[in-house]
Design an enzyme around this catalytic site. Structure first.
Site: not given
Ligand code: FUB
Length: 327
Positions: A38, A200
């Site tokens: 905020d 991978e």
């Protein structure tokens, strides 16, 4: 403890929340959102206004029970590799453990994806020392498939830096593809059994139109921008994502978790605010879309609120388009 949830209304109003990743764990619905600060900041295309520092996890026993905010589950001060901007997270369950995946900028200002673990779906989560090797960009979403293989989908343009990875290494001044060239796709990587590394190198996903032609970069109504999500329905893989600059949540369907995926249509029309980001989950026999908008802050882009609504499938597996402001 907060109020009972209502469709298309902020799930909580005591904090700003965004980028909801919803999952059913231990029979409850858990929501893993970003926690918007905020603070007053100008919006820019780099996303500097999204300066989030921690995560709060929300849960619901069902849609008749109050939403629970479980408090701070992870703060960036506890993650050694993070410099700033804890953006959209996701969570997964495997090996009797919960995994929280989160993007953030590392000390070189490059977005990477980290992982933290817990025995409890609401945390607190303990982070790994370093980010996942080979990870880059933002917005991780993890599918643990029915065969127990787990896949991470990720990537985001502009502030999410995906354009800068087209050669496989980070090039700070790289631009996106030309308008009539194939758009950049999200990336997918299979996770190792311990859920902490990639098996991978990540592979780019192909999203094609109904004729099998790649969606091109100039097709801003359909091309991938950020916020990938993967869910399965009737054995098909549904890849949904934000179109960013045209502010839609759209989807594409495929037969394999790694694609290719054929574009199908719009799930959610534009919401109030620049970003749109969602997840899709089945809970107690119905399907739900979790999303965010900026209605609670009267349109301030970096002060968003998570909402939900039910989604409906047609008999052919397509999803009915939702207007977020029409009941
Ligand atoms: O919350 C920061 C960024 O905004 C997310 O990573 C994007 O998906 C967009 O929602």
């Amino acid at each position: 403890m907060t109020k009972k949830p209502q469709p298309n209304q902020p799930l909580v109003t005591h904090i700003y929340t965004a980028d909801p990743s919803a999952h059913v764990f231990e029979g409850k619905l858990y929501i893993y959102p970003s926690h918007d600060l905020d603070i007053e900041m100008e919006s820019n295309d780099n996303g500097d206004q999204y300066a989030m520092e921690d995560y709060h996890i929300l849960s619901l026993d069902d849609f008749h029970s109050p939403v629970v905010d479980h408090g701070e589950a992870l703060h960036m001060k506890d993650v050694p590799w993070v410099k700033q901007q804890m953006w959209a997270p996701d969570a997964a369950y495997k090996n009797n453990k919960y995994y929280l995946y989160f993007p953030a900028r590392d000390k070189d200002d490059i977005f990477r994806i980290g992982v933290a673990t817990s025995d409890n779906p609401a945390g607190p989560f303990t982070p790994e020392e370093n980010y996942i090797p080979g990870s880059f960009s933002i917005d991780p979403a993890v599918l643990v498939d029915e065969d127990d293989k787990a896949y991470m989908y990720f990537g985001g343009l502009w502030g999410g830096q995906l354009e800068k990875w087209q050669t496989g290494t980070f090039k700070a001044d790289a631009e996106g593809p030309a308008e009539n060239s194939p758009a950049l796709g999200p990336y997918v990587a299979e996770l190792s059994d311990d859920m902490l590394t990639f098996i991978e190198g990540p592979k780019e996903i192909s999203i094609v139109d109904e004729d099998g032609n790649p969606i091109v970069a100039g097709d801003e109504d359909r091309r991938f921008f950020e916020g990938a999500w993967m869910h399965k329905y009737n054995g098909k893989y549904y890849l949904s994502y934000s179109t960013g600059s045209t502010h839609k949540i759209v989807y594409a369907v495929g037969d394999s978790p790694t694609g290719p995926f054929t574009y199908k249509g719009v799930i959610l029309r534009p919401v109030i605010g620049w970003t749109t980001h969602h997840s899709i989950v089945e809970f107690q026999g119905k399907w739900y879309l979790f999303y965010h908008d900026c209605s609670l802050s009267d349109g301030i882009n970096h002060k968003r609120s998570v909402k939900y609504t039910e989604i409906q499938y047609n008999a052919d597996g397509t999803i009915q388009t939702i207007d977020p402001y029409q009941d």
